[in-house]
Design an enzyme around this catalytic site. Structure first.
Site, PDB file in Angstrom:
ATOM      1  N   ASP A   1     -22.125 101.391 -61.753  1.00  0.00           N
ATOM      2  CA  ASP A   1     -20.982 101.526 -60.857  1.00  0.00           C
ATOM      3  C   ASP A   1     -19.971 102.417 -61.574  1.00  0.00           C
ATOM      4  O   ASP A   1     -20.014 102.596 -62.785  1.00  0.00           O
ATOM      5  CB  ASP A   1     -20.388 100.158 -60.470  1.00  0.00           C
ATOM      6  CG  ASP A   1     -19.559 100.270 -59.183  1.00  0.00           C
ATOM      7  OD1 ASP A   1     -19.190 101.404 -58.800  1.00  0.00           O
ATOM      8  OD2 ASP A   1     -19.271  99.239 -58.551  1.00  0.00           O
TER       9      ASP A   1
HETATM   10  C1  BGC Z   1     -17.612 100.733 -55.869  1.00  0.00           C
HETATM   11  C2  BGC Z   1     -18.975 101.201 -55.449  1.00  0.00           C
HETATM   12  C3  BGC Z   1     -18.884 102.635 -54.987  1.00  0.00           C
HETATM   13  C4  BGC Z   1     -18.316 103.486 -56.118  1.00  0.00           C
HETATM   14  C5  BGC Z   1     -18.160 104.944 -55.757  1.00  0.00           C
HETATM   15  C6  BGC Z   1     -16.971 101.673 -56.866  1.00  0.00           C
HETATM   16  O1  BGC Z   1     -15.634 101.349 -57.074  1.00  0.00           O
HETATM   17  O2  BGC Z   1     -17.694  99.431 -56.404  1.00  0.00           O
HETATM   18  O3  BGC Z   1     -19.462 100.383 -54.424  1.00  0.00           O
HETATM   19  O4  BGC Z   1     -20.131 103.107 -54.583  1.00  0.00           O
HETATM   20  O5  BGC Z   1     -17.030 102.999 -56.446  1.00  0.00           O
HETATM   21  O6  BGC Z   1     -17.163 105.112 -54.818  1.00  0.00           O
END
Ligand code: BGC
Length: 856
Positions: free
Chosen positions: A240
């Site tokens: 993530d």
């Molecule tokens: C989220 C993810 C997301 C990523 C990119 C993160 O803060 O938890 O679900 O895909 O950001 O935006």
């Protein structure tokens, strides 16, 4: 109802494997290591000399936003949120939705879609419950399989997220989720396992949080032992965003790609770790090989790096969004068959509620996008009713919240008088001269990750958002200005808030400043928001929220309209600033005075229909006082049009609850262990999540899991293929369903298994299969739902210390006999009398069929 078998991802040939091995062998360690990290916010690193392009990733999961958040984003198809998709209980439909998202991803130039979100809906209060599919792992898993196959069939990798134990937003980057192995195996890991084994997902995104003491990005047990070892995962794991910090721990755990770029722990740092002998080169070779294998399987090896981002705008896919929204809407209550409304018998409808005139079609956070189509219930229903010669009166009744809220397009005017704000983008710190580009914002909130707008450098830019705010009430308005960068605000030409005005000094933590101004109703006041930032490394955010002066009681007016109408339709709910990534909901009840509004309107008009426009359950203390209640979720871009059709009976609401609506939040399984504290969250309810908890504990609920009514009626006969089997054998539930009503409609057959008493606590019953049928009047169909070994199994964590303990207890009279019998670790079936319940919801069982399972 079987899912389609798409031709992509294709299997690897021997030739592919040989070519990939030769390519990897030609790469230097620096080149191989560069493949393990992002280049920028949304793409992986190319190695042009070896013909390896960079691949773009995009959020996800209810649409494909592309690389730009905020006003410069490409308009994108907005599908219903995850909870709504699961409420369809329709795998083939969700597969078709996935395919539409795959096509969207290709139009945005993306080969990786950051979704679906398959964490379990452990509490209605998790900020991302709307994004997740269900409280039940089997339903969530089936939806994940369908979604993955749909998206990947278009040549786009899904990254099923967030692996694992990410069921709240509280301290989300560090919280330690303490989950026992049995609950992980039986609940939290199941949708991931199904997405891998049945869906064939080629990507998994690790969670931010720690799981039982280890950060998920560094979790070898999760990423290597379970994911690759037990489940046979062949794809790539992605961190993530910014969740990676430890090169060696993550490499040893089996993480493949660090996102976003520029790299911190992987990329060059990984090459250094190899040079120092801290990480084996073979580990980096394995990542490069897996990445090339995945890209070969979706035929992306010949892609161009940085392809253009296009809108797609497919009428067929918009029609699919419409169908999904209709099949997701759950008719919770329909006393006296108030719905569908008969247009012939109506003369005047009162449309009431804060969400009637607002577009609440998606939740907040990374799932947000610029929807291709925006409309409000007020606009659409007004037009449809007018077409039937029916008058519609509208009153908001009460504000959507009694807290600070973002200003919306309807309250804002650009320089040219259009709804919204003009947002001018400049390179560098000085927002002077001609802007590079100007866009229109629909909200008083700007978020940037990566390139803020076309041609505007993420390394350093400035923004001026300007326009007019039109107050609807006179008095002192309070404003709250929020940003994590250098930002300032002027209202009425006067600078009233400033949050550091030097980009270099901006602390990157969210800061807030409040101010207030006396304003007059209807007199526009100029607004100017300035922001300086760099979004190459970070997430940039600036928002202006407002709390208007207290209004005279507007519920009275709404009640008067309701009393004078044939039918009152009250649209209540939440929105993306209440249900969002980044924070959890603070209350279970509807914000502001919405509960009071519903009660008073229902008292004034016995023909009141309440529309609940939220992505997760809200308290419904008025449920028994209202004849008709419809849950419409965050239903995507076609939600308003579908609602009009459902109210008038052109469409049937086909949804069933994927999550229980508890009577009180204090009854919910996670209560007392949500969202956690002192750095950890203990999943103290164990395997009793959702309806498993309420039923096993005999707690009354407001709306049971699986519940939903249609506009027609069905009759069932059900039987088992056999009444007695050996443990491990499959059984078929055969159900004949007949539509005995006078119109076409859909029914969902739900199969739950109740196990005999055994050595571990078991839920009263568990969903193990389902089928959705669409039948014309008088039509019958027979479905067969297969229950395999897993449908009867539970996970025994084993007792490795049993022998040693028995030895120790040897000298204590009777103690050794009292020690529970040792069981090996693994899936077990308890022999004995099971019951297979076939029902319309967890609380509405139509037939209960005995099944004897003998030890194998
Ligand atoms: C989220 C993810 C997301 C990523 C990119 C993160 O803060 O938890 O679900 O895909 O950001 O935006």
């Amino acid at each position: 109802m079987a899912l389609e078998e798409p031709s992509l991802p294709r299997p690897l040939t021997d030739g592919d494997r040989a070519e990939i091995a030769a390519t990897v062998a030609r790469l230097s360690i620096e080149q191989k290591a560069s493949l393990t990290a992002g280049r920028d916010m949304w793409s992986t690193m190319p190695v042009a000399e070896a013909g390896i392009p960079g691949w773009r990733m995009s959020d996800g999961p209810n649409g494909v936003r592309g690389t730009r958040l905020g006003p410069a984003g490409v308009r994108a198809l907005c599908m219903p949120c995850g909870a709504a998709l699961a409420a369809t209980w329709n795998g083939p439909l969700v597969q078709a939705v996935g395919a539409a998202l795959g096509r969207e991803a290709r139009a945005r130039g993306a080969r990786v879609l950051l979704g679906p979100t398959v964490n379990i809906q452990r509490s209605p209060l998790n900020g991302r419950t709307f994004e997740c599919f269900s409280e039940d792992p089997w339903l969530a898993g089936q939806m994940a399989v369908a979604y993955v196959r749909g998206v990947q069939g278009e040549g786009v990798v899904t990254t099923v997220k967030h692996f694992a134990g990410n069921e709240a937003e509280f301290e989300r980057n560090s919280i330690n989720s303490l989950i026992d192995e049995r609950s992980l195996r039986e609940l939290y890991l199941v949708p991931f396992e199904m997405a891998v084994k049945e869906g064939g997902t080629l990507g998994i995104m690790t969670a931010y949080n720690r799981l039982n003491g280890r950060f998920c990005a560094d979790h070898r047990w999760l990423l290597t032992d379970i994911l690759r070892g037990e489940w046979g995962f062949q794809g790539i794991t992605v961190s993530d965003w910014w969740a990676l910090a430890d090169s060696v721990a993550a490499a040893e755990a089996g993480l493949d790609i660090e996102m976003p770029g520029p790299a911190r722990a992987f990329g060059p740092a990984l090459a250094t770790a190899v040079a120092d002998g801290r990480v084996a080169e073979a580990a980096v070779d394995a990542v490069a090989t897996r990445l090339l294998e995945v890209m070969t399987r979706i035929e992306a090896r010949g892609d161009a790096t940085d392809p253009p981002e296009r809108p797609f705008d497919s009428p067929a896919d918009a029609a699919l969004a419409r169908r999904a929204a209709a099949e997701a809407m759950v008719l919770i209550r329909n006393e006296g068959e108030l719905l569908p409304l008969s247009s012939g018998a109506l003369r005047r409808v009162a449309l009431i509620g804060p969400n009637a005139g607002r577009t609440r079609i998606m939740g907040g956070g990374s799932a947000m996008l610029r929807a291709a189509h925006l409309s409000t219930v007020r606009e659409v229903l007004g037009a449809v009713l007018a077409g039937h010669g029916i008058a519609m009166d509208h009153a908001e009744g009460c504000a959507p919240t009694d807290d600070f809220a973002l200003l919306e397009a309807s309250e804002l005017r650009t320089g040219e008088g259009a709804p919204g704000l003009d947002v001018a983008f400049f390179a560098g710190d000085e927002a002077g001269g001609a802007p590079i580009v100007v866009h229109r914002a629909d909200l008083s909130e700007l978020t940037f990750m990566g390139e803020p707008a076309e041609g505007v450098p993420a390394e350093g830019f400035s923004v001026r958002a300007s326009g007019w705010f039109v107050p609807s009430i006179s008095g002192v308005h309070r404003f709250r200005f929020v940003s994590n960068g250098a930002a300032r605000l002027a209202i009425g030409g006067t600078r009233c808030a400033s949050l550091v005005w030097d980009a270099a000094d901006a602390a990157r933590v969210m800061r807030t400043v409040d101010c207030e101004t006396l304003l007059e109703a209807g007199v526009p006041v100029p607004l100017l928001i300035e922001f300086r930032g760099e979004s190459v490394l970070n997430f940039c955010h600036v928002a202006l929220k407002m709390l208007p002066p207290p209004a005279p009681d507007s519920i009275d007016g709404a009640v008067a309209l309701a009393a004078a109408a044939d039918v009152a339709v009250v649209v209540v709910g939440t929105g993306p600033t209440i249900e969002s990534e980044g924070f959890d909901r603070t209350a279970y009840h509807l914000p502001g005075r919405q509960d009071e509004l519903v009660r008073r309107v229902a008292a004034a008009n016995p023909r009141t229909v309440v529309i609940v426009n939220s992505g997760s359950p809200v308290a419904m203390p008025w449920l028994e006082a209202v004849p008709a209640v419809l849950q419409i979720w965050f239903g995507g871009q076609e939600m308003a049009a579908v609602l009009a059709d459902v109210l008038l009976g052109v469409e049937e609401p086909g949804g069933r609850m994927p999550i229980t609506v508890p009577l009180r939040i204090e009854h919910s399984p996670a209560f007392g262990n949500f969202p956690g504290g002192a750095g950890e969250v203990r999943y103290g309810e164990g395997v009793l999540v959702g309806y498993r908890w309420y039923e096993t504990r005999h707690l009354p609920v407001a709306v049971p899991f699986g519940h939903g009514r249609g506009y027609t009626r069905f009759a069932w006969t059900a039987r088992l293929s056999v009444g007695r089997v050996l443990a491990g054998d499959a059984v078929c539930v055969v159900v004949e369903v007949t539509n005995i009503g006078s119109r076409a409609g859909s029914d969902v057959v739900q199969v739950y298994v109740a196990a005999p008493h055994g050595p571990l606590t078991r839920a009263a019953k568990e969903l193990r299969g389902f089928a959705k049928l669409h039948l014309g009047p008088g039509e019958s169909r027979t479905v067969e739902i297969e229950l395999r070994a897993r449908a009867f199994s539970y996970w025994h964590p084993g007792d490795d210390e049993s022998a040693a303990i028995q030895e120790r207890l040897h000298a204590t009279p009777f103690a050794a006999d009292m020690k529970t019998v040792h069981r090996a670790r693994g899936w077990m079936i308890e022999p004995g009398a099971h019951v297979v319940h076939v029902g319309r919801s967890s609380a509405d069982i139509i037939v209960s069929l005995p099944l004897m399972i003998d030890a194998a």
